[in-house]
Design a protein around this motif. Structure first.
Motif, PDB file in Angstrom:
ATOM      1  N   PHE A 101      -0.084 -19.165 -19.324  1.00 59.70           N
ATOM      2  CA  PHE A 101      -1.234 -18.342 -19.311  1.00 59.70           C
ATOM      3  C   PHE A 101      -1.555 -17.846 -20.692  1.00 59.70           C
ATOM      4  O   PHE A 101      -2.751 -17.746 -21.272  1.00 59.70           O
ATOM      5  N   LEU A 102      -0.420 -17.611 -21.400  1.00 55.40           N
ATOM      6  CA  LEU A 102      -0.896 -16.913 -22.823  1.00 55.40           C
ATOM      7  C   LEU A 102      -1.086 -18.259 -23.458  1.00 55.40           C
ATOM      8  O   LEU A 102      -1.803 -18.174 -24.703  1.00 55.40           O
ATOM      9  N   GLY A 103      -0.521 -19.683 -23.400  1.00 57.39           N
ATOM     10  CA  GLY A 103      -1.061 -20.931 -23.830  1.00 57.39           C
ATOM     11  C   GLY A 103      -2.301 -21.110 -23.906  1.00 57.39           C
ATOM     12  O   GLY A 103      -3.520 -21.056 -24.861  1.00 57.39           O
ATOM     13  N   ILE A 104      -2.932 -20.846 -22.718  1.00 57.49           N
ATOM     14  CA  ILE A 104      -4.533 -21.022 -22.451  1.00 57.49           C
ATOM     15  C   ILE A 104      -5.382 -19.683 -23.261  1.00 57.49           C
ATOM     16  O   ILE A 104      -6.273 -20.066 -23.856  1.00 57.49           O
ATOM     17  N   LEU A 105      -5.026 -18.752 -23.266  1.00 56.32           N
ATOM     18  CA  LEU A 105      -5.417 -17.693 -23.868  1.00 56.32           C
ATOM     19  C   LEU A 105      -5.732 -17.807 -25.280  1.00 56.32           C
ATOM     20  O   LEU A 105      -6.588 -17.753 -25.938  1.00 56.32           O
ATOM     21  N   PHE A 106      -4.176 -17.992 -25.977  1.00 54.11           N
ATOM     22  CA  PHE A 106      -4.376 -18.291 -27.446  1.00 54.11           C
ATOM     23  C   PHE A 106      -4.776 -19.719 -27.903  1.00 54.11           C
ATOM     24  O   PHE A 106      -5.684 -19.519 -28.909  1.00 54.11           O
TER      25      PHE A 106
END
Length: 254
Positions: free
Chosen positions: A81-86
């Motif tokens: 989730f955070l990888g996609i967001l970042f």
């Protein structure tokens, strides 16, 4: 699909089975030869399989599997989730990319064993496997997301705007299909890394009732047949979850 393509697809299961059989035979022969000079014997494939079946018949084993699955999935989902967001933020905002670049490269380059030991100083052993899985997944998905967004052809976006498509339609019909293969590859790769790193964290920190703790206990008691059987369990779980993810997230055919 061409005839040759269909033929290759039909042969794939047979080739996969043949490959597995070859390496099992190689394992058996190599272990048999090497064991002649070893005090502590390398378990043979049949011995490992028997131990694996025996473990499958015990309730505590499935409890350890469920604990480890929860550890890995929490770390993977949060990291993805955070990888996609970042990744999206990195391509949209140059300042964000510059500001987070040191952290991105640090997490990618520091050895996982060092991260486990350092994190263990402050993080409880019950949380450590999820945290390490998260750290390993984050940069992989981040990089693939950034690469996918960067690969979008601006002319396609301009063409969509010429046809008066709304932003939502442009995202769903143009951007998402182009980025999706990058995300899929990143997530599949990250999932296998999450299993390896998460179980490694379990082995070092030995949280109660986990596969890593079971593996560490088998090693301490010099029960190498169980070590191999638990390792086989981790491999099978990793492959199974990878297959599930691929099935749920099929690439769109163009």
């Amino acid at each position: 699909m061409t005839v040759s393509g269909m033929s290759a697809k039909k042969q794939k299961p047979a080739l996969a089975a043949g490959s597995v059989a070859f390496w099992l035979i190689f394992w058996h022969i190599a272990a048999t030869v090497i064991n002649r000079k070893l005090i502590l014997k390398i378990p043979l494939p049949l011995e490992t399989f028997k131990e694996f079946i025996a473990l499958c018949g015990k309730a505590f084993f499935w409890q350890t599997v469920s604990v480890s699955v929860v550890h890995i999935l929490i770390g993977f989902l949060l990291g993805a989730f955070l990888g996609i967001l970042f990744g999206l933020l990195s391509e949209k905002y140059y300042l964000f990319r510059v500001f987070t670049s040191p952290v991105h490269h640090l997490v990618k380059t520091v050895p996982v064993a060092a991260l486990i030991i350092l994190a263990w100083l402050w993080i409880p052993s019950s949380v450590l496997p999820s945290f390490i899985s998260f750290l390993m997944v984050l940069p992989i998905v981040w990089s693939h997301t950034s690469a996918g967004v960067a690969a979008i052809d601006g002319k396609l976006i301009e063409m969509a705007q010429v046809y008066s498509l709304e932003k939502k339609e442009i995202f769903l019909k143009v951007k998402l299909p182009l980025v999706s293969p990058f995300l899929r590859t990143g997530c599949v790769t990250a999932l296998s890394i999450a299993w390896k790193s998460g179980v490694a964290a379990e082995v070092i920190s030995s949280p109660t009732g986990s596969l890593g703790a079971l593996l560490n206990g088998a090693k301490t008691s010099i029960n190498y047949t169980r070590v191999f059987a638990v390792t086989l369990t981790v491999v099978l779980l990793s492959v199974a979850f990878e297959k599930i993810l691929k099935h749920l997230w099929k690439e769109q055919k163009r």
